[in-house]
Write a protein that holds these residues in place. Sequence first.
Motif, mmCIF file in Angstrom:
data_model
loop_
_atom_site.group_PDB
_atom_site.id
_atom_site.type_symbol
_atom_site.label_atom_id
_atom_site.label_comp_id
_atom_site.label_asym_id
_atom_site.label_seq_id
_atom_site.Cartn_x
_atom_site.Cartn_y
_atom_site.Cartn_z
ATOM 1 N N SER A 79 0.832 -1.205 0.000
ATOM 2 C CA SER A 79 0.000 0.000 0.000
ATOM 3 C C SER A 79 0.867 1.256 0.000
ATOM 4 N N THR A 80 2.012 1.215 0.678
ATOM 5 C CA THR A 80 2.917 2.367 0.685
ATOM 6 C C THR A 80 3.381 2.686 -0.732
ATOM 7 N N LEU A 81 3.769 1.672 -1.476
ATOM 8 C CA LEU A 81 4.214 1.899 -2.857
ATOM 9 C C LEU A 81 3.114 2.559 -3.676
ATOM 10 N N TRP A 82 1.881 2.120 -3.501
ATOM 11 C CA TRP A 82 0.753 2.670 -4.247
ATOM 12 C C TRP A 82 0.421 4.097 -3.797
ATOM 13 N N ILE A 83 0.356 4.320 -2.486
ATOM 14 C CA ILE A 83 0.003 5.637 -1.953
ATOM 15 C C ILE A 83 1.066 6.665 -2.309
ATOM 16 N N ARG A 84 2.334 6.244 -2.346
ATOM 17 C CA ARG A 84 3.420 7.180 -2.666
ATOM 18 C C ARG A 84 3.350 7.711 -4.097
ATOM 19 N N GLU A 85 2.577 7.087 -4.953
ATOM 20 C CA GLU A 85 2.395 7.640 -6.294
ATOM 21 C C GLU A 85 1.714 9.006 -6.217
ATOM 22 N N ALA A 86 0.840 9.198 -5.237
ATOM 23 C CA ALA A 86 0.153 10.479 -5.042
ATOM 24 C C ALA A 86 0.780 11.309 -3.926
ATOM 25 N N ASN A 87 1.415 10.639 -2.946
ATOM 26 C CA ASN A 87 2.004 11.320 -1.801
ATOM 27 C C ASN A 87 3.376 10.708 -1.516
#
Length: 146
Positions: A79-87
């Motif tokens: 989830s961190t990898l995915w969320i870091r695309e926006a943040n």
Amino acid sequence: MPSTYLSLNAHIVFATKRRDLLLNRDSLEQTHAYVGGIIRKLGVVPVQIGGIEDHIHLLVGLKANHCIADIVREVKKRSTLWIREANPDFEWQIGYAALSVSPERMAGVIKYIANQREHHHTMSFEEEREMLLKMAGLEYHAEEQE
């Protein structure tokens, strides 16, 4: 016994780094759905997922071969990898709470997780954490911050 029967349900809670409001309110539903997909790919049953901008609750059904620490690690990592695309600054805290849930308590926990926004109008995350740990018979350490 010729067959194996399991009823292993866990309520897992973890927060953003320093409990900063890092989860975008407008995309929380999408984040929860993404986390549900991660959980399904791990072979775990996502019963209910919810939370607000600084933490997440997962109610999951486990199989005999599941290790909660591995599940939490993978959910946080993916989830961190995915969320870091926006943040790009997004991080989860290191720790988590994992509490067993009996079949009799499932409906109440589902409702509790589904109503996180309303719940946090009257209780802070810190108060919630203390309450959940005490209900589970776990010792709470207020000085634990990250």
